[in-house]
Scaffold this motif. Structure first.
Motif, short mmCIF file in Angstrom:
data_model
loop_
_atom_site.label_atom_id
_atom_site.label_comp_id
_atom_site.label_asym_id
_atom_site.label_seq_id
_atom_site.Cartn_x
_atom_site.Cartn_y
_atom_site.Cartn_z
N HIS A 53 3.57 7.46 -18.36
CA HIS A 53 3.51 6.15 -17.71
C HIS A 53 2.28 5.43 -18.24
CE1 HIS A 53 6.68 6.64 -14.61
NE2 HIS A 53 6.47 7.91 -14.90
N ARG A 54 2.54 4.39 -18.98
CA ARG A 54 1.48 3.72 -19.74
C ARG A 54 0.51 2.97 -18.83
NH1 ARG A 54 2.23 -1.02 -24.29
NH2 ARG A 54 0.00 -1.20 -24.81
N GLY A 55 -0.78 3.23 -19.03
CA GLY A 55 -1.83 2.47 -18.36
C GLY A 55 -1.85 2.61 -16.86
N LEU A 56 -1.34 3.72 -16.33
CA LEU A 56 -1.22 3.86 -14.88
C LEU A 56 -2.56 4.19 -14.23
CD1 LEU A 56 0.83 3.81 -12.58
CD2 LEU A 56 1.22 6.25 -12.98
N GLY A 57 -3.45 4.88 -14.93
CA GLY A 57 -4.74 5.26 -14.38
C GLY A 57 -5.85 4.33 -14.83
N ARG A 58 -7.03 4.51 -14.24
CA ARG A 58 -8.22 3.74 -14.59
C ARG A 58 -9.40 4.70 -14.73
NH1 ARG A 58 -4.84 0.65 -15.35
NH2 ARG A 58 -4.61 -1.51 -14.66
N VAL A 59 -10.19 4.52 -15.78
CA VAL A 59 -11.35 5.37 -16.00
C VAL A 59 -12.55 4.48 -16.33
CG1 VAL A 59 -10.82 5.70 -18.46
CG2 VAL A 59 -12.20 7.39 -17.25
N LEU A 60 -13.72 4.84 -15.81
CA LEU A 60 -14.93 4.07 -16.05
C LEU A 60 -15.51 4.41 -17.42
CD1 LEU A 60 -16.78 4.29 -12.60
CD2 LEU A 60 -15.10 2.61 -13.39
N CYS A 61 -16.11 3.40 -18.06
CA CYS A 61 -16.70 3.60 -19.39
C CYS A 61 -17.99 2.80 -19.49
CB CYS A 61 -15.72 3.20 -20.48
SG CYS A 61 -15.35 1.42 -20.51
N PRO A 62 -18.89 3.17 -20.42
CA PRO A 62 -20.17 2.48 -20.52
C PRO A 62 -20.12 1.13 -21.21
CG PRO A 62 -20.09 4.32 -22.06
CD PRO A 62 -18.84 4.39 -21.23
N ARG A 63 -19.19 0.93 -22.12
CA ARG A 63 -19.07 -0.37 -22.79
C ARG A 63 -17.74 -0.45 -23.50
NH1 ARG A 63 -23.93 -0.74 -26.76
NH2 ARG A 63 -24.96 -0.11 -24.83
N MET A 64 -17.36 -1.70 -23.84
CA MET A 64 -16.12 -1.91 -24.57
C MET A 64 -16.40 -1.84 -26.07
SD MET A 64 -13.96 -2.21 -22.22
CE MET A 64 -13.66 -2.76 -20.54
N ARG A 65 -15.36 -1.44 -26.80
CA ARG A 65 -15.50 -1.33 -28.26
C ARG A 65 -15.76 -2.71 -28.86
NH1 ARG A 65 -13.94 2.14 -32.46
NH2 ARG A 65 -12.95 3.61 -31.02
#
Length: 581
Positions: free
Chosen positions: A569-581
């Motif tokens: 299931h595409r994009g169903l979860g959310r994860v925190l990250c320090p910055r965007m590419r």
């Protein structure tokens, strides 16, 4: 102070002095993208990018008005000629700059603490108000809050410009990997939470399944995210606890974050890879992941719904059968060695190579391949206050940085001197909502219908549109993200939300030397160059083992051995990250 409205946003300037050199004046300029500091003596200009800033504190000398120990003797010791003055307030900006290698890749993070004196007013209280105003402006820049003269004028209190946030729930498994997770949190994660004013509840798990029960039964609306300080296994518990809830569809996209402290840290490495920070992660995985808790940016990630003959589960990392699954489970007896257990057991298993007979049915996902730049990302700037909260099931962990802790990259030149000295000499000024817990207990979420499987159940034959591979296999292993552990780069081209399970198949007949070559290739991801390795990007897969015994793993955990199927299931979860590419 000067304020100018420009096309790119508000530009605010003010003149302060350096903490380490009180006679040297500097001009601080705030824009939407950075805080610039100009030394008015040397005319040197230093830029602090908004993406690097994780927090800003108002500070005061011990003995200043309002200090808890106001009647205590004031400090008299000097350090390199620096002595706080009673009427001055101070601003401390915490920034972590990502240093680049010659090829442009992110090599490591360097910590800088920039401290400035605010002493233009006649009283300490007036200086503190000015410092608090500038603290808010810095945090607005760091959190992406748009500044304008209108927003400043309309705010009843300038601090209202910063959105308040619920605490994070931090789950720590003290027995994960080599057993250092609690120490990792106290010594290396907690300082980041303190500097970035992240409120948090801490739960130290004491038994298997405790995180799963908590995710299934607690009101998740108390928190803004779940942070895992452990390996991937604890996140597996959390997701399957959420899936056991009657309202699972409302909470399956609840933000999660991982700080690697276990044997397998595949999701943490995959998040760093997705952000372009993999070299920095390999250099310092705990720091790189902890910065995601401070910046609170979100990436969408795929999940897979899994059916066995006995239960329905959810996975975020991998589905395995054969060699890698055997290594993962059988090496548990070497858990005390951390990640090294996989390498040692892999060498042993190659010498006693097994094969497994069965069928692989899959729905090809070739047409679903996502072009670079098409990733669905959700960026929601956030802020909350730094305070450790005591709860009935939580172990309270102090938030003050130990003076003995070694922190490299404190800063140099005029901007900062010795960071430990500064934090011992100056106390953070508590803001009103640092004195009490502010939970927003509402659990209201966007309503949406439950997610339904789009594939037949296990007791029904797969559709004619599916492909089938039948025979004997050494390895069948599918992964959603790029990494299955911190040093196993299974799919270099995979993205967190490409909607694909990347399936690797090695058939019987591969020699021990070839299998050993495959295992060595896991380190750099150069597996597609091996002719004996078949790679299938799939949207759904069904494994039907015919060999009577073996292991099937989901995210590194054993599931019922027998027919199993998974749908992405595409994009169903959310994860925190320090910055965007």
């Amino acid at each position: 102070m000067s304020t100018v409205e420009e096309e790119d946003g508000l530009v605010i300037r003010e003149q302060f002095s350096y903490f380490t050199k009180p006679k040297v004046q500097c001009r601080i300029t705030i824009t939407q993208s950075a805080v610039s500091v100009e030394n008015l003596s040397t005319r040197l200009l230093e830029r602090i990018d908004a993406t690097d800033i994780i927090g800003c504190h108002c500070m005061r000398p011990k003995g200043a008005p309002g200090h808890a120990a106001d009647d205590a003797p004031r400090p008299t010791a000097e350090f390199r000629g620096t002595q706080p003055r009673e009427l001055d307030a101070y601003i401390c900006i915490y920034a972590y700059t990502c240093k680049k290698r010659s090829d442009g890749a992110a090599a490591h993070f360097k910590r800088r603490s920039h401290i400035f004196r605010v002493g233009k007013k006649a009283t300490y209280e007036a200086n503190l108000r000015l410092a608090a105003f500038w603290r808010t402006l810095v945090l607005c820049v760091a959190r992406g809050v748009r500044l304008s003269k209108a927003t400043l004028a309309q705010a009843a209190h300038v601090a209202d410009l910063i959105p308040s946030r619920k605490p994070m729930l931090i789950l720590i498994n003290p027995k994960s990997g080599p057993g250092h997770a609690l120490q990792v949190f106290r010594q290396r994660v907690l300082p980041i939470l303190s500097e970035s004013d992240v409120a948090h509840d801490v739960v130290v798990t004491s038994r298997a399944g405790e995180a799963r029960q908590l995710a299934a039964e607690q009101d998740l609306g108390q928190w803004s995210a779940v942070v895992i300080v452990s390996g991937d296994g604890l996140l597996y518990e959390v997701y399957n606890g959420i899936m056991s809830r009657p309202d699972w569809d409302a909470w399956v996209d609840f933000p999660v974050a991982l700080v690697p402290a276990g044997s397998g840290n595949g999701m943490a490495a995959s998040v760093a890879h997705a952000c372009g920070l993999l070299p920095a992660f390999l250099q310092n995985p705990v720091l790189t992941s902890s910065l995601g808790l401070a910046k609170r940016l979100e990436l969408a990630m795929d999940l897979m719904m899994v059916q066995t003959e006995t239960e329905e589960l959810v996975g975020f990392l991998s589905l395995g059968w054969g060699l890698l699954a055997d290594i993962d489970i059988e090496s548990e007896r070497l858990r005390v060695l951390g990640g090294a257990r996989f390498s040692l057991w892999a060498a042993a298993r190659v010498l006693t190579l097994r094969t497994y007979r069965g069928r692989i049915h899959y729905l090809s996902g070739q047409e679903e391949v996502v072009r670079p730049g098409d990733e669905r990302r959700v960026e929601r700037p956030r802020l909350e206050r730094a305070v450790t909260i005591e709860g009935s099931s939580s172990e309270v962990v102090g938030r003050k940085r130990p003076a003995s802790e070694s922190v490299t990259g404190q800063g140099d030149g005029d901007a900062a001197d010795d960071g430990v000295f500064q934090e011992l000499m100056l106390d953070q000024v508590p803001t009103p909502d640092m004195q009490a817990r502010r939970h927003r207990l509402s659990s209201a979420r966007d309503e949406r219908p439950p997610i339904k499987l789009g594939i037949p159940s296990l007791d029904q034959p797969p559709p004619d549109t599916w492909s089938c591979i039948e025979g004997e296999f050494v390895l069948v292993y599918g992964s959603l993200p790029s990494h299955i552990s911190g040093d196993m780069h299974l799919n270099p081209g995979a993205r967190l939300d490409d909607g694909l399970l990347h399936l690797h198949v090695i058939r019987a007949g591969a020699t021990r030397a070839q299998v050993f070559q495959y295992l060595l290739g896991l380190g750099d991801g150069r597996l597609t160059e091996l002719s004996f390795v078949e790679v299938y990007p799939v949207r759904a897969v069904r494994l039907v083992p015919e060999t009577p015994s073996g292991y099937i793993t989901l995210d590194g955990e054993v599931v019922h051995y027998g027919p199993v199927q998974a749908e992405v299931h595409r994009g169903l979860g959310r994860v925190l990250c320090p910055r965007m590419r």
